[in-house]
Design a protein around this motif. Structure first.
Motif, PDB file in Angstrom:
ATOM      1  N   SER A 169       0.808  -1.218   0.000  1.00 37.74           N
ATOM      2  CA  SER A 169       0.000   0.000   0.000  1.00 37.74           C
ATOM      3  C   SER A 169       0.843   1.271   0.000  1.00 37.74           C
ATOM      4  O   SER A 169       0.625   2.184  -0.798  1.00 37.74           O
ATOM      5  N   GLN A 170       1.837   1.338   0.903  1.00 37.09           N
ATOM      6  CA  GLN A 170       2.649   2.548   0.994  1.00 37.09           C
ATOM      7  C   GLN A 170       3.487   2.751  -0.254  1.00 37.09           C
ATOM      8  O   GLN A 170       3.689   3.891  -0.704  1.00 37.09           O
ATOM      9  N   GLU A 171       3.972   1.665  -0.836  1.00 40.81           N
ATOM     10  CA  GLU A 171       4.748   1.782  -2.071  1.00 40.81           C
ATOM     11  C   GLU A 171       3.857   2.236  -3.228  1.00 40.81           C
ATOM     12  O   GLU A 171       4.289   3.026  -4.081  1.00 40.81           O
ATOM     13  N   SER A 172       2.624   1.755  -3.260  1.00 39.92           N
ATOM     14  CA  SER A 172       1.682   2.190  -4.296  1.00 39.92           C
ATOM     15  C   SER A 172       1.391   3.683  -4.163  1.00 39.92           C
ATOM     16  O   SER A 172       1.274   4.401  -5.165  1.00 39.92           O
ATOM     17  N   LEU A 173       1.288   4.141  -2.923  1.00 40.76           N
ATOM     18  CA  LEU A 173       1.084   5.573  -2.671  1.00 40.76           C
ATOM     19  C   LEU A 173       2.261   6.377  -3.222  1.00 40.76           C
ATOM     20  O   LEU A 173       2.072   7.375  -3.931  1.00 40.76           O
ATOM     21  N   ARG A 174       3.472   5.937  -2.906  1.00 44.41           N
ATOM     22  CA  ARG A 174       4.657   6.665  -3.358  1.00 44.41           C
ATOM     23  C   ARG A 174       4.775   6.664  -4.888  1.00 44.41           C
ATOM     24  O   ARG A 174       5.149   7.679  -5.489  1.00 44.41           O
ATOM     25  N   LEU A 175       4.442   5.541  -5.492  1.00 50.88           N
ATOM     26  CA  LEU A 175       4.502   5.464  -6.957  1.00 50.88           C
ATOM     27  C   LEU A 175       3.516   6.455  -7.580  1.00 50.88           C
ATOM     28  O   LEU A 175       3.857   7.158  -8.538  1.00 50.88           O
ATOM     29  N   ALA A 176       2.315   6.519  -7.037  1.00 54.46           N
ATOM     30  CA  ALA A 176       1.318   7.459  -7.560  1.00 54.46           C
ATOM     31  C   ALA A 176       1.788   8.901  -7.395  1.00 54.46           C
ATOM     32  O   ALA A 176       1.596   9.738  -8.284  1.00 54.46           O
ATOM     33  N   LEU A 177       2.419   9.193  -6.267  1.00 56.00           N
ATOM     34  CA  LEU A 177       2.922  10.553  -6.035  1.00 56.00           C
ATOM     35  C   LEU A 177       4.044  10.906  -7.008  1.00 56.00           C
ATOM     36  O   LEU A 177       4.132  12.041  -7.487  1.00 56.00           O
ATOM     37  N   VAL A 178       4.919   9.931  -7.306  1.00 60.57           N
ATOM     38  CA  VAL A 178       5.990  10.174  -8.282  1.00 60.57           C
ATOM     39  C   VAL A 178       5.389  10.457  -9.655  1.00 60.57           C
ATOM     40  O   VAL A 178       5.809  11.389 -10.361  1.00 60.57           O
ATOM     41  N   ARG A 179       4.411   9.669 -10.050  1.00 58.22           N
ATOM     42  CA  ARG A 179       3.790   9.869 -11.362  1.00 58.22           C
ATOM     43  C   ARG A 179       3.078  11.226 -11.432  1.00 58.22           C
ATOM     44  O   ARG A 179       3.126  11.912 -12.460  1.00 58.22           O
ATOM     45  N   ALA A 180       2.424  11.606 -10.331  1.00 56.26           N
ATOM     46  CA  ALA A 180       1.746  12.911 -10.297  1.00 56.26           C
ATOM     47  C   ALA A 180       2.761  14.047 -10.399  1.00 56.26           C
ATOM     48  O   ALA A 180       2.556  15.022 -11.138  1.00 56.26           O
ATOM     49  N   ALA A 181       3.871  13.918  -9.678  1.00 55.12           N
ATOM     50  CA  ALA A 181       4.900  14.954  -9.719  1.00 55.12           C
ATOM     51  C   ALA A 181       5.518  15.056 -11.113  1.00 55.12           C
ATOM     52  O   ALA A 181       5.873  16.149 -11.574  1.00 55.12           O
ATOM     53  N   THR A 182       5.641  13.916 -11.789  1.00 58.69           N
ATOM     54  CA  THR A 182       6.169  13.924 -13.162  1.00 58.69           C
ATOM     55  C   THR A 182       5.229  14.693 -14.084  1.00 58.69           C
ATOM     56  O   THR A 182       5.671  15.461 -14.948  1.00 58.69           O
ATOM     57  N   LEU A 183       3.921  14.502 -13.903  1.00 58.95           N
ATOM     58  CA  LEU A 183       2.939  15.240 -14.702  1.00 58.95           C
ATOM     59  C   LEU A 183       3.033  16.743 -14.426  1.00 58.95           C
ATOM     60  O   LEU A 183       2.944  17.556 -15.346  1.00 58.95           O
ATOM     61  N   VAL A 184       3.207  17.098 -13.161  1.00 57.58           N
ATOM     62  CA  VAL A 184       3.336  18.515 -12.807  1.00 57.58           C
ATOM     63  C   VAL A 184       4.554  19.117 -13.490  1.00 57.58           C
ATOM     64  O   VAL A 184       4.498  20.224 -14.041  1.00 57.58           O
ATOM     65  N   GLY A 186       5.836  18.226 -16.191  1.00 55.06           N
ATOM     66  CA  GLY A 186       5.546  18.349 -17.617  1.00 55.06           C
ATOM     67  C   GLY A 186       4.481  19.380 -17.922  1.00 55.06           C
ATOM     68  O   GLY A 186       4.123  19.567 -19.098  1.00 55.06           O
ATOM     69  N   GLY A 187       3.951  20.036 -16.898  1.00 58.17           N
ATOM     70  CA  GLY A 187       2.961  21.085 -17.098  1.00 58.17           C
ATOM     71  C   GLY A 187       1.518  20.628 -17.030  1.00 58.17           C
ATOM     72  O   GLY A 187       0.598  21.448 -17.133  1.00 58.17           O
ATOM     73  N   ASP A 188       1.286  19.325 -16.847  1.00 54.39           N
ATOM     74  CA  ASP A 188      -0.092  18.810 -16.805  1.00 54.39           C
ATOM     75  C   ASP A 188      -0.571  18.762 -15.345  1.00 54.39           C
ATOM     76  O   ASP A 188      -0.696  17.681 -14.752  1.00 54.39           O
ATOM     77  N   ILE A 189      -0.852  19.920 -14.789  1.00 56.14           N
ATOM     78  CA  ILE A 189      -1.242  19.980 -13.379  1.00 56.14           C
ATOM     79  C   ILE A 189      -2.626  19.380 -13.171  1.00 56.14           C
ATOM     80  O   ILE A 189      -2.872  18.670 -12.187  1.00 56.14           O
ATOM     81  N   GLU A 190      -3.539  19.648 -14.096  1.00 54.78           N
ATOM     82  CA  GLU A 190      -4.884  19.086 -13.961  1.00 54.78           C
ATOM     83  C   GLU A 190      -4.844  17.558 -14.041  1.00 54.78           C
ATOM     84  O   GLU A 190      -5.571  16.865 -13.324  1.00 54.78           O
ATOM     85  N   GLY A 191      -3.967  17.030 -14.905  1.00 62.04           N
ATOM     86  CA  GLY A 191      -3.815  15.578 -15.001  1.00 62.04           C
ATOM     87  C   GLY A 191      -3.241  14.990 -13.730  1.00 62.04           C
ATOM     88  O   GLY A 191      -3.629  13.898 -13.303  1.00 62.04           O
ATOM     89  N   ALA A 192      -2.318  15.726 -13.090  1.00 60.81           N
ATOM     90  CA  ALA A 192      -1.730  15.268 -11.832  1.00 60.81           C
ATOM     91  C   ALA A 192      -2.786  15.211 -10.738  1.00 60.81           C
ATOM     92  O   ALA A 192      -2.838  14.249  -9.959  1.00 60.81           O
ATOM     93  N   ALA A 193      -3.637  16.230 -10.697  1.00 64.87           N
ATOM     94  CA  ALA A 193      -4.706  16.246  -9.694  1.00 64.87           C
ATOM     95  C   ALA A 193      -5.664  15.077  -9.921  1.00 64.87           C
ATOM     96  O   ALA A 193      -6.061  14.382  -8.967  1.00 64.87           O
ATOM     97  N   LYS A 194      -6.008  14.819 -11.176  1.00 67.74           N
ATOM     98  CA  LYS A 194      -6.928  13.724 -11.501  1.00 67.74           C
ATOM     99  C   LYS A 194      -6.343  12.376 -11.104  1.00 67.74           C
ATOM    100  O   LYS A 194      -7.040  11.514 -10.556  1.00 67.74           O
ATOM    101  N   LEU A 195      -5.037  12.189 -11.358  1.00 63.19           N
ATOM    102  CA  LEU A 195      -4.384  10.931 -11.003  1.00 63.19           C
ATOM    103  C   LEU A 195      -4.480  10.684  -9.496  1.00 63.19           C
ATOM    104  O   LEU A 195      -4.786   9.577  -9.054  1.00 63.19           O
ATOM    105  N   CYS A 196      -4.218  11.720  -8.707  1.00 67.02           N
ATOM    106  CA  CYS A 196      -4.248  11.567  -7.246  1.00 67.02           C
ATOM    107  C   CYS A 196      -5.653  11.312  -6.724  1.00 67.02           C
ATOM    108  O   CYS A 196      -5.831  10.639  -5.700  1.00 67.02           O
ATOM    109  N   LEU A 197      -6.637  11.830  -7.410  1.00 65.93           N
ATOM    110  CA  LEU A 197      -8.014  11.710  -6.922  1.00 65.93           C
ATOM    111  C   LEU A 197      -8.712  10.449  -7.397  1.00 65.93           C
ATOM    112  O   LEU A 197      -9.778  10.100  -6.895  1.00 65.93           O
ATOM    113  N   THR A 198      -8.116   9.730  -8.366  1.00 66.65           N
ATOM    114  CA  THR A 198      -8.769   8.533  -8.899  1.00 66.65           C
ATOM    115  C   THR A 198      -7.953   7.261  -8.717  1.00 66.65           C
ATOM    116  O   THR A 198      -8.483   6.165  -8.811  1.00 66.65           O
TER     117      THR A 198
END
Length: 617
Positions: A169-184, A186-198
């Motif tokens: 669970s904790q590793e899955s959380l960290r992976l999602a946060l890394v992917r969201a930060a990568t989107l940020v 790259g300029g896709d802030i709305e995509g990063a927010a969507k990833l974290c919320l879904t």
């Protein structure tokens, strides 16, 4: 019948039988006793063996338990780093190091920490292990996080490629946060927010709530650009996390309250009331949280102020020293200065420097300059840092009309700054800002900015203290210094692009950056304005006007700089009547010189009335 004719008397059976029964019983008793002795001996032998094994294995078992606990702390530390709670992360890491310094997991966690701090050797070791397939999932995620932090996205991608398909669970959380930060990035802030919320796969409730909280934080960053819908959505998400009462509930509760300090639209009164009702059931609340809740109670029911203060005064009168000090500072922050002095008590502030500072804040806020000077002469006054002492003396002299002494004491403040601790500098700067001495505060924050450990907060505060109408030319070097220290500070990047467009510097790159930032935050008025200015600078007047289409903007309350850009767009496209009407609502004295130029009617061709800064073309 004669005696001889009688039947002979038969002897009884018992008389005929030998004494067998008695002898047999004795033999059984002796046999049973021997068996009992053997059984007891076996029990003693077993118990003794168990005890001996325990004595032999106890150190090993204890070490195993310590290692297990240390590894759990390492995991918690890594998660705390991932969600941005660095103080808790370092605390967990220190605990694990104290428990089991020889543990491989702890040693690798320390190496990760060193790599986060910029140690090249540690990073090389981590990358080497990764490429040799010797890294754990947690270490791979740490490498990915460091890659993001340093801007080395290739390392991040490589680390993610080595991850196994199944994570806890904790590793899955960290992976999602890394992917969201990568989107940020790259300029896709709305995509990063969507990833974290879904993205909730393979996570327990607490980790899902942590991820949703991060998504809400991204929405807040969108809302800071003027998108009230993003702020409202963020509060809805956070309040839902609070209702769940998981481990993430209290941090979400804090974020909502802090957001309320800077936003007029959210949270609303109903949401605040619900937060007030939920707070007592949240676990882990600190004194700061309790005082935040008390402040919320006062906001919801101002008429109950006296009752709330009286209740808290009784509560904290028997608290620890640190809790009492925090309560007294809270009273000062609310403007309840006399209550703070009464709570402190004369004996405390005359013998304790921390209490004296509380009393000095209160007395200066009330204009009691004579009392302030008397307090400075107490025994506790000897422990006040030199710069702070001169600060209060300068303020007292200034307020009593002694300009000569005031000037001298302000010079003394400046002369002592380089000797003070970072927390003392922050206190002095905040006090100077509070009393409106922004030039003095800028001097203090410059001292903070010149130190590596306080460079970023010092520069942010230094920029904040600049006059609203200071030229863009004067501000740009501060922003360049800030972004050199914090390359990922997106708001700073946007501000710098706008300032450069104002003075016609690096127009292609600044325009491109403004467009990229706007693509990620399409409803931000500040970014709409920057992108519109960029299009004006390259002669795309129609494109500049199109950026406002479909946007709901209240120009009556919009900041004057964004009105000035809008005026320039309207003038450039020939809508002079609308431009003049909007320009009439602008206080030109509060604009930068370069922004005032935007109000002028343009000459034929691209809008280019400003001049580049000295030394630039």
């Amino acid at each position: 019948m004669s005696k001889d004719d009688r039947e002979p008397v038969k002897p009884s059976v018992s008389a005929e039988l030998p004494d067998y029964i008695e002898e047999s019983g004795s033999e059984v008793s002796r046999h049973v006793g021997w068996l009992s002795y053997v059984a007891r001996f076996k029990k003693i032998l077993i118990v003794g063996t168990v005890i001996l094994l325990c004595l032999v294995l106890a150190p090993t078992a204890y070490r195993l338990l310590k290692n297990l606990r240390a590894e759990m702390l390492v995991t918690d530390s890594a998660t705390a780093f991932a969600i941005g709670d660095n103080s808790k992360a370092i605390s967990y890491l220190k605990q694990s190091l104290a428990l089991s310094p020889s543990s491989t997991a702890v040693k690798r966690a320390v190496e990760l920490y060193n790599a986060r701090a910029g140690d090249k050797t540690s990073m090389e070791n981590l990358v080497s292990r990764m490429r040799s397939s010797e890294s754990s999932s947690g270490e791979l995620l740490g490498i990915a996080e460091i890659g993001l932090q340093s801007g080395n996205l290739e390392v991040t991608k490589e680390a993610l490629a080595h991850l196994p398909p199944t994570l806890d669970s904790q590793e899955s959380l960290r992976l999602a946060l890394v992917r969201a930060a990568t989107l940020v990035k790259g300029g896709d802030i709305e995509g990063a927010a969507k990833l974290c919320l879904t993205n909730t796969a393979s996570m327990n409730k607490s980790d899902v709530d942590r991820l949703r909280t991060q998504g809400a934080m991204i929405l807040i960053s969108l809302g800071k650009g003027g998108d009230d819908n993003s702020l409202a959505n963020a509060v809805d998400v956070l309040l839902d996390v609070v209702r769940g009462r998981s481990a993430a509930a209290l941090p979400a509760w804090r974020i909502i309250l802090h957001l309320g300090r800077s936003s007029k639209s959210v949270p609303n009164a109903q949401q605040l009331s619900e937060m007030m009702a939920i707070f007592p059931s949240l676990k882990g609340a600190t004194v700061s949280d309790q005082l935040l809740a008390a402040g919320l109670e006062l906001n919801l029911s101002p008429k109950n102020r006296d009752a709330v203060v009286e209740r808290l005064t009784r509560k904290y009168s028997h608290a620890s020293r640190s809790e009492m000090l925090e309560f007294a500072r809270w009273l000062n922050a609310l403007g309840l200065h006399q209550e703070a002095i009464t709570f402190a008590g004369e004996e405390r502030f005359r013998s304790d420097t921390d209490w004296l500072l509380v009393a000095l804040d209160a007395e200066s806020a009330q204009g009691h300059w004579k009392e302030l000077r008397e307090m400075m002469d107490s025994s506790a006054g000897a422990g006040i840092p030199d710069a702070v002492r001169h600060l209060f003396l300068a303020r007292a002299a200034m307020m009593t009309g002694d300009q000569t002494t005031s000037d001298e004491e302000w010079r003394n403040v400046g002369g002592a700054l380089h000797l003070e601790k970072p927390e003392t500098l922050a206190y002095i700067g905040a006090y100077e800002e509070q009393i409106g001495a922004f030039d003095k505060a800028a001097r203090t924050y410059r001292e903070m900015a010149d130190r590596n450990e306080t460079k970023v907060p010092g520069l942010i505060a230094l920029i904040r203290c600049q006059p609203r109408n200071v030229s863009a030319v004067a501000l740009i070097p501060m922003y360049e210094e800030l972004l050199a220290a914090a390359p990922d500070f997106r708001e700073g990047s946007g501000d710098l692009a706008y300032l450069k467009l104002l003075i016609l510097e690096d127009i292609p790159n600044s325009t491109k950056l403004a467009e990229q930032l706007l693509a990620a935050q399409s409803n931000s008025l500040s970014l709409i304005s920057s992108a519109a200015l960029g299009r004006l600078r390259v002669g795309d007047f129609t494109g500049a006007l199109a950026l406002y289409n479909g946007k709901i903007i209240d120009w009556a309350t919009a900041p004057d700089p964004w009105k000035a850009v809008r005026v320039a767009v309207l003038n450039a496209t020939g809508d002079y009547n609308s431009a003049d009407k909007l320009a009439a609502s602008i206080n030109a004295e509060q604009l930068r010189p370069e922004e005032r130029e935007l109000l002028k009617k343009p000459v034929k061709g691209p809008l280019s009335n400003s001049s580049p800064r000295p030394g630039k073309k």
